[in-house]
Scaffold this active site. Sequence first.
Site, PDB file in Angstrom:
ATOM      1  N   SER A  85       0.827  -1.208   0.000  1.00  0.00           N
ATOM      2  CA  SER A  85       0.000   0.000   0.000  1.00  0.00           C
ATOM      3  C   SER A  85       0.859   1.255   0.000  1.00  0.00           C
ATOM      4  O   SER A  85       1.588   1.506  -0.943  1.00  0.00           O
ATOM      5  CB  SER A  85      -1.030  -0.125   1.122  1.00  0.00           C
ATOM      6  OG  SER A  85      -1.000   0.874   2.058  1.00  0.00           O
TER       7      SER A  85
ATOM      8  N   ASP B 186     -10.094  -5.990  -4.091  1.00  0.00           N
ATOM      9  CA  ASP B 186      -9.450  -5.152  -3.099  1.00  0.00           C
ATOM     10  C   ASP B 186     -10.271  -3.868  -3.001  1.00  0.00           C
ATOM     11  O   ASP B 186     -10.467  -3.182  -4.001  1.00  0.00           O
ATOM     12  CB  ASP B 186      -8.018  -4.859  -3.566  1.00  0.00           C
ATOM     13  CG  ASP B 186      -7.220  -4.119  -2.523  1.00  0.00           C
ATOM     14  OD1 ASP B 186      -7.836  -3.386  -1.733  1.00  0.00           O
ATOM     15  OD2 ASP B 186      -5.994  -4.278  -2.498  1.00  0.00           O
TER      16      ASP B 186
ATOM     17  N   HIS C 171      -7.235  -6.350   0.917  1.00  0.00           N
ATOM     18  CA  HIS C 171      -6.111  -5.453   0.716  1.00  0.00           C
ATOM     19  C   HIS C 171      -4.868  -5.985   1.409  1.00  0.00           C
ATOM     20  O   HIS C 171      -3.782  -5.450   1.204  1.00  0.00           O
ATOM     21  CB  HIS C 171      -6.493  -4.078   1.263  1.00  0.00           C
ATOM     22  CG  HIS C 171      -5.532  -2.991   0.910  1.00  0.00           C
ATOM     23  ND1 HIS C 171      -5.112  -2.754  -0.379  1.00  0.00           N
ATOM     24  CD2 HIS C 171      -4.883  -2.089   1.666  1.00  0.00           C
ATOM     25  CE1 HIS C 171      -4.265  -1.744  -0.385  1.00  0.00           C
ATOM     26  NE2 HIS C 171      -4.097  -1.327   0.836  1.00  0.00           N
TER      27      HIS C 171
END
Lengths: 1116, 266
Positions: free
Chosen positions: B96, B217, B246
């Site tokens: 991320s 996601d 995620h």
Amino acid sequence: MPTSVTAARQFLTEEAARALDEAVAVARRRSHAQTTSLHAVSALLSLPSSTLRDACTRPRSSGYPSRLQFRALELSVGVSLDRLPSSKSVEDPPISNSLMAAIKRSQASQRRHPESYHLQQLHSSNNNTNATGCSQTQSILKVELKYFILSILDDPIVSRVFGEAGFRSCDIKLALVRPPVTQVSSRFSRAHCPPIFLCNLTDSASGRVGYNLMFPRQEDGVDENCKRIREVMAKKTGKSPLLVGVCAMEALRAFTESLAKGKYGILDDDLSGLIVISIEKEINEFVIERNDEKMGLKLKEVEAVLEKGNGSGEGGVVLHFGDLKGLILDGVLGDFVTSLVLKLAGLMEVYGRRLWLVGAVDSVEIYRKFSDKFPSIEKDWDLHLLPITSSKSSFDGAYPKSSLMRSFVPFGGLFPTPSDLRSPLSGRNQSIPRCNLCNEKYEQEVDAVMKSGSTVSVADQYSENLPSWLRMAAVDTSKGEDAAKTNAGESMLSAKVLGLQKKWNDICQRLHCTPTFPKLDTNPSVSHVSIVEDPQFSTDKKQRSGDDLSINESLFPNQSPSRQVHMQQNFLQKSTASTSCTSKGRNMNFLSGLSLAQQTDKGVPCFHYPQQSLSSSSGCTPSSFVPPVTTDLKLGTIYASTSQGSITAKSLNHKENLQHFSGSVSADFDANSETTSYQFAQSSACSGPTSGQQFDLGDYKSIRKVLAEKVGWQDDAVNSVSQAVSQLRHRYQSSYGMNCKGDNWLTFFGPDRVGKKRIASALAEALFGSQECLVSVDLSSQVKVGQSNSIFECEELNGYDVISRGKTVSDLIAEELRKKPHSVVFLENVDKADYGVQHSLDLAIGTGKFPDSLGREISINNMVIIITTSAITKGNINVIREKKDIKFREERILGAKNWQMQILVGSVSDDACKRNDTGVWVTAMKEASTSISANKRKLIETAESSELEKAEAQEREHKLPRSCLDLNFPVEEEDEGDTRSGQSKSESLSESSECWLAEFFSQVYKKIHFNPFDFEGLADKIVKEISAQCQRIVGTGVVLEIDEEVMVQILAAAWFSDKKGALEDWVSKVLGRSLAEAGSKYKLSPESVVKLVACEGVVVKEQAPGIRLPAEINLK
Amino acid sequence: MGYNLLEALNVRVVGSGDRHLVLAHGFGTDQSVWQRILPLFTPSFRIILYDLVCAGSVNPDHFDFTRYTTLDPYVDDLLNILQALGVERCAYVGHSVSAMIGILASIRRPQLFSKLILIGASPRFLNDEDYHGGFEEGEIEKVFSAMEANYEAWVNGFAPLAVGADVPAAVREFSRTLFNMRPDISLFVSRTVFNSDLRGVLGLVRVPCCVIQTARDVSVPASVAEYLRTHLGGRTTVEILRTEGHLPHLTAPALLAQVLRRALAR
């Protein structure tokens, strides 16, 4: 009893007294009954040159901008004051006890302080000369303002208020005690040195950069982007920043604006006095109108400025050429740009030292166009590409909301305010009068927020005048710290409470809608557990500890009575050998679970039971509980004795008998139960194995018989397996269970997946009495999705299953092993194992204990571990080679799908004249499907089957999203080259694992090679069978064509079926019936051709008994 | 001084092997998120773990609100850590926000990184004319105000959403780390992240990348992986994990480890 102001004043020096007067004035203004420390703080903060304010600025360690933090402080003081009860206006609100106590404290501390002794003398002499007070006051120590403030800060209310604003009162105190000169040293003396987030290690040598970076917050309003641009400009080469990024233009604008404004601190001395000249507009005109007049003028101007600067050596020019895109017209770089580029390059060459070009560009791609055309532009313009990822303008107002702090205060360590460190349990009772009300309001608000998502605060009515970011803080303080504290504690708790529930989703939903407050009060045991639990990653099992405690208690009282009963039951039990064995297996399972739990829980105050042991115990009902005596058993002996029981049973009985045993009573069976119970008694008395050694040869024979019955076609393998196993058992008996490494490990090499599996399950039945005692894991199944649409449906544990997400394969295996401590472990495709499993296996074979990913170990000494690999080793390499050209390869058979079949009737085609004698032949209906290599087929099939599986099996899990396939396909197609390279990589990867395999296999006790299954032979047999059937039913003339796909399917089913004669049954019943129907329906003549094909995509609904083939064949 | 940075960000170097591997966690987690992946790589790599300054495990005093307004200071931290450790070349796995940080770091120091593995990466979360980032500006503001209003409630709602898959342990773990973050920092960082836009600079990346994306996601739509693949300057491959959520390193460590291993072997 409040003290009067005048009485208090006499303890203070003039300065401090002035502060006190101010405080009294504040109290009066607010018509409060008393003057408290809070008033004093408020007064101290409002003084023009406030010592307190000064002290607050200096030690600022937290990341807040000081302006905001002060605002927060003022507001939180204000709010706290608002909350005090007001009364009728009093002339001079007397000093409250707490403030008075503070004054006394400060007196005491001042007296203790040796350095102030001198001052003290001074003051008293002052007093004497002034002679303002009565004689007794002369001896009174006058408190200095510094000490006054220090002791006020000690007041819990005050320190809380400071804490809310993000100050630490200890920091402030430290700053007060130390004179301002030592500012830097005080910074560093605090606990530890500040980390060097800011310094570039290389640059830290040069003081300039270091200084700049050390105190970035002094340059309030200068954002990160500007800083970076400046850094680039300060470099020697590549000093013209070209900002790259979507926000680059914005950042550039912000930078040039700040430059133009000459904001303090934006540039170092070196870079000060720069003039920004923008040629953005000119460039625009130039590009669109081809008017280079203005451009020329502007550049002249620039040159002039630079010339001037050159003389004095001062100043410089930042030439702002704006967006690079501006130079591109209609997507092309005109030739006219060349002149500009060259001009600028010329300028750079001459005045490079004092000229900076700045510009921005949306994306690198546009810049690339430039650099393609002007390859030297980067050097000529001295460019430095600076990625810009965000713009500051969107950031305004994004400063921290202190209202949010409430939820982290409970974490104590994060934001230490000493007064808050009360225990949540004791704190709950000390509620401030309004607490309940606020609690209610708060809960309402929580509800409201959760339900509607709106942020309308109920708390508004308390503090409408406050900015939103203090509202929550206001509510909190009124509610008391305790509530806030428990609040967060509960959220941790609630997470744990959630863990205690089996159905996470339901509970989760419920918790979201209901406030979690009552949880803590109603569930003290849970809170206890939460304290015990370590904050690190906690497993399911640990979180169940709450459950376990209670279950534990309820379990144990039952045990002693049931124990006796059970013993008797075991002796008199009228059940089959196999069932008694399984129940025993389960008992053992529970026991080992117990001992495991005991091992793992040493030193932990509360008892955790692994979930498995509990579930198995509840599944087995109390009667199957084995008295703890048996824990002392040598595992090896049990293994021997139980297997003997079952083996003797088997050698006595027919297999069918065994299968349909339950319920029926026979003589054989009685004998059986006697043996088992005898052995059980023996083992429970901890006696070593005395019987059974003479069974050695019989052992071998019986095992061999059982195995051969199951897998008739693998003679060699069956021989060596049964040999190995009987040797194994013999050694167990002779060495009293002491085994050497890896001797209960077998490796099956070569093809014939079904055969291997069949042998494993037969071995499980032979050794442990039931096919249930087989732990089967396909280690390659995580690579590809299990072909559950295929005939080889993986009913057992699938290495990577939807349910098992979140666990490693090792964990899954370990879990299974724990459930079945006496079992045959069948690990398929060990060559495809991932590293974790490899590691676990390594340890397992070395130590006899299989570790899971959390390090818990399961003993595998009383298991037989079979690992298989389809890899071909030297031993049987020739076997494969000789049959290179076979039609039905194992891969293809394994890929067979469980389609519905149908019969098509047509007339004789031209090529039908080459029919063979039998009138039945196998054709490839679809040329394409056969020509595709097995590898590719597999790829497609897995994809297809998984998709279809999802479509069809909706009642099952539908967690795997369908979209993944849509995603995958384009990627795979486009990355054709890539997958190829990926394959080669995986080969290289497998090379590394090959070393491991070789080493691993060398430790394994016995290697057994399997021969490929003779599919050709089987196919011939089937064709013969079918043709015979066909002739019998529809006559000789009719030709029956069997699609190759169908043939594969039949082969697979026959291979897989473990019931003898199932195929023959199917042919005669299902196929025969269908053919007969077709015959009557279509009036088959010798010219007609009957085709047996698969309905692709239609999965078999009803299966024929004993074989995985359709129970009906469609007619068309 | 370098020691302090390493201490403050809880830098750990584990494992044996001659290659360095950086595991950088994403928003709402800390380095503990790798603990299931870690043992699989310790034998073959020297693994560098650290916490982002915004992580709950880092002393919040270190979080300077005036400094961490963009992703660049995070990049500084990363590069400083690597420098302090004397790492000259390493593979980088970023999740991320750390994926973004990795991209930026590799632009600044292309020689330092041999490979970038980006898990759940997105160059831009907000939708644009011809770009689908997955979020509308208005939605984001709503999320922010929800965070402001009641952080705890937001965490409880967001964690299962982000984890996606039905793995209670992962949800619990993510909730824990997410809740450990100081709410104001959390909000600030998410603002930073949502304000960031890496689309323009992707082309500057020269390091080979592997984009790992789960099939579904909430934070990153599937098209983003493709966008990254076409726009990243280096040789880039995309791996779609057959799982959801995620946080594949929490929900499907085995699966992820396999893909990582493959990607690292390349």
